[in-house]
Design a protein around this motif. Sequence first.
Motif, PDB file in Angstrom:
ATOM      1  N   PRO A 250      13.896   2.624 -13.155  1.00 28.51           N
ATOM      2  CA  PRO A 250      12.509   3.459 -13.864  1.00 28.51           C
ATOM      3  C   PRO A 250      11.827   2.105 -14.196  1.00 28.51           C
ATOM      4  O   PRO A 250      10.662   2.494 -14.449  1.00 28.51           O
ATOM      5  N   HIS A 251      12.067   1.054 -15.105  1.00 24.72           N
ATOM      6  CA  HIS A 251      10.927  -0.098 -15.983  1.00 24.72           C
ATOM      7  C   HIS A 251      10.406  -0.668 -14.845  1.00 24.72           C
ATOM      8  O   HIS A 251       9.183  -1.002 -14.876  1.00 24.72           O
ATOM      9  N   LEU A 252      10.619  -0.221 -12.821  1.00 18.47           N
ATOM     10  CA  LEU A 252       9.545  -0.596 -11.689  1.00 18.47           C
ATOM     11  C   LEU A 252       8.302   0.004 -11.102  1.00 18.47           C
ATOM     12  O   LEU A 252       8.225   0.173 -10.032  1.00 18.47           O
ATOM     13  N   GLN A 253       8.598   1.657 -12.032  1.00 13.47           N
ATOM     14  CA  GLN A 253       7.832   2.613 -11.233  1.00 13.47           C
ATOM     15  C   GLN A 253       6.484   2.090 -10.825  1.00 13.47           C
ATOM     16  O   GLN A 253       5.615   1.812  -9.718  1.00 13.47           O
ATOM     17  N   TRP A 254       6.000   1.394 -12.150  1.00 16.41           N
ATOM     18  CA  TRP A 254       4.247   1.208 -11.575  1.00 16.41           C
ATOM     19  C   TRP A 254       3.907  -0.205 -11.006  1.00 16.41           C
ATOM     20  O   TRP A 254       2.850  -0.416  -9.885  1.00 16.41           O
ATOM     21  N   PHE A 255       4.758  -0.766 -10.717  1.00 20.20           N
ATOM     22  CA  PHE A 255       4.492  -2.643 -10.067  1.00 20.20           C
ATOM     23  C   PHE A 255       4.939  -1.495  -8.402  1.00 20.20           C
ATOM     24  O   PHE A 255       4.403  -2.702  -8.176  1.00 20.20           O
ATOM     25  N   LEU A 256       6.169  -1.059  -8.634  1.00 16.72           N
ATOM     26  CA  LEU A 256       6.379  -0.424  -6.924  1.00 16.72           C
ATOM     27  C   LEU A 256       5.575   0.413  -6.611  1.00 16.72           C
ATOM     28  O   LEU A 256       4.693   0.132  -5.548  1.00 16.72           O
ATOM     29  N   PHE A 257       4.639   1.130  -7.716  1.00 13.63           N
ATOM     30  CA  PHE A 257       3.537   1.813  -6.911  1.00 13.63           C
ATOM     31  C   PHE A 257       2.671   1.010  -6.767  1.00 13.63           C
ATOM     32  O   PHE A 257       2.163   0.740  -5.097  1.00 13.63           O
ATOM     33  N   GLY A 258       2.126   0.211  -6.985  1.00 14.32           N
ATOM     34  CA  GLY A 258       1.083  -1.215  -7.462  1.00 14.32           C
ATOM     35  C   GLY A 258       1.492  -2.437  -5.745  1.00 14.32           C
ATOM     36  O   GLY A 258       0.132  -1.908  -4.976  1.00 14.32           O
ATOM     37  N   LEU A 259       2.263  -2.172  -5.505  1.00 13.86           N
ATOM     38  CA  LEU A 259       2.911  -3.194  -4.501  1.00 13.86           C
ATOM     39  C   LEU A 259       2.618  -2.226  -3.580  1.00 13.86           C
ATOM     40  O   LEU A 259       1.940  -2.313  -2.273  1.00 13.86           O
ATOM     41  N   PHE A 260       3.497  -0.999  -3.212  1.00 15.71           N
ATOM     42  CA  PHE A 260       2.993   0.179  -1.756  1.00 15.71           C
ATOM     43  C   PHE A 260       2.002   0.130  -1.685  1.00 15.71           C
ATOM     44  O   PHE A 260       2.314  -0.109  -0.788  1.00 15.71           O
ATOM     45  N   LEU A 261       0.704   0.559  -2.425  1.00 14.11           N
ATOM     46  CA  LEU A 261      -0.578   0.771  -2.425  1.00 14.11           C
ATOM     47  C   LEU A 261      -1.515  -0.625  -1.675  1.00 14.11           C
ATOM     48  O   LEU A 261      -1.773   0.137  -0.170  1.00 14.11           O
ATOM     49  N   ILE A 262      -1.531  -1.963  -2.412  1.00 18.20           N
ATOM     50  CA  ILE A 262      -1.249  -2.574  -1.375  1.00 18.20           C
ATOM     51  C   ILE A 262      -0.802  -3.221  -0.066  1.00 18.20           C
ATOM     52  O   ILE A 262      -1.787  -3.363   0.804  1.00 18.20           O
ATOM     53  N   VAL A 263       0.792  -2.975   0.234  1.00 13.52           N
ATOM     54  CA  VAL A 263       1.465  -2.874   1.554  1.00 13.52           C
ATOM     55  C   VAL A 263       0.235  -2.197   1.959  1.00 13.52           C
ATOM     56  O   VAL A 263      -0.191  -1.745   3.472  1.00 13.52           O
ATOM     57  N   TYR A 264       0.386  -0.529   1.922  1.00 11.80           N
ATOM     58  CA  TYR A 264      -0.254   0.376   2.696  1.00 11.80           C
ATOM     59  C   TYR A 264      -1.701   0.104   3.096  1.00 11.80           C
ATOM     60  O   TYR A 264      -2.370   0.359   4.032  1.00 11.80           O
ATOM     61  N   ILE A 265      -3.024  -0.602   1.649  1.00 15.35           N
ATOM     62  CA  ILE A 265      -4.088  -0.652   2.345  1.00 15.35           C
ATOM     63  C   ILE A 265      -4.190  -2.305   3.300  1.00 15.35           C
ATOM     64  O   ILE A 265      -5.116  -2.031   4.309  1.00 15.35           O
ATOM     65  N   MET A 266      -2.637  -2.851   3.615  1.00 14.34           N
ATOM     66  CA  MET A 266      -3.305  -3.964   4.171  1.00 14.34           C
ATOM     67  C   MET A 266      -3.082  -3.774   5.827  1.00 14.34           C
ATOM     68  O   MET A 266      -3.545  -4.059   6.461  1.00 14.34           O
ATOM     69  N   ILE A 267      -1.633  -2.659   5.948  1.00 11.95           N
ATOM     70  CA  ILE A 267      -1.108  -1.562   6.985  1.00 11.95           C
ATOM     71  C   ILE A 267      -2.742  -1.030   7.921  1.00 11.95           C
ATOM     72  O   ILE A 267      -2.883  -1.417   8.465  1.00 11.95           O
TER      73      ILE A 267
END
Length: 313
Positions: A27-44
């Motif tokens: 749970p403490h990584l939810q916002w970090f994961l959101f930001g990471l996956f958003l950046i990855v999705y945009i890069m893809i």
Amino acid sequence: MKHQEKPPEGNMTELMQFVLLDFADVPHLQWFLFGLFLIVYIMILIGNGTVFLLTKLDPALQTPMYFFLGNFSFLEICYVSVILPRVLTNLWTQRRRISLVACAAQMCFFLMLGATECFLLAVMAYDRYEAICHPLHYPLVMNHKVCVQLVAGSWMGGIPVQIGQTFQIFSLSFCGCNLINHFFCDIPPIIKLACGNTTVNEMMVYIVAVLFVTIPFLSILVSYGKIISTVLKLPSATSRAKAFSTCSSHLVVVTLFFGSATITYLRPKTQHSAGTDKVLSLFYTIATPLFNPMIYSLRNKDVIMALKKLLCK
């Protein structure tokens, strides 16, 4: 952070919904994961979208190899868009419920696009085989009509089987727990929630995996075995290096995708674990679409030149 939802009593087919736990155990990584996956999705989207546009717009890239690469890049955009938007929504809202119909639809599209990727990678290997092993006949064998037929077959070949497999899995009775310990509706975690005997369903998963994963992978190995044999016979070290350079990028993508997919769907049921399944799934659902444009572009002078021309306009 709440991620446990107690299902009401009764059969899960009456409930008509599941709960995707995705990464709720951190749970403490939810916002970090959101930001990471958003950046990855945009890069893809940007990376594969750029490769797709280049193969359509640049006259120097109007060859069979780039025709297949353009289709592969478009496929990667579709493939990742079946999964990542839902993951991002769950991380943002913390509402992880997904209806039975939506879960079945996600699985069906994921399986169909996954089958397309297996076939298309095999077609790309065959294209390299013809180009390197039979260069004089290559323009005749890989003409535009044949290329279109191969791509169409790759896109449509898995549709009937994967629709049938999805229907078979969601025809099962689901009882007790509605928590899917995964970040999307994949086959192994869904079958775990079924009550009753699932031996037939598991056997069908293995059969389909052999047809759509193992056979294309073996055909790729055969193609590259013949390519390596031919390349080693070339008299010039420069020619050998050029031929290997052309194929190495494709082999990297093949290893990433087929390696992780094979372990996921063909390893024994007793060796399945939620954590391992999530990690492996990240490779064939996110890592391959992310690295695809980097692998093909950074090692390809034609693509780099086309990109420079596009940016200079």
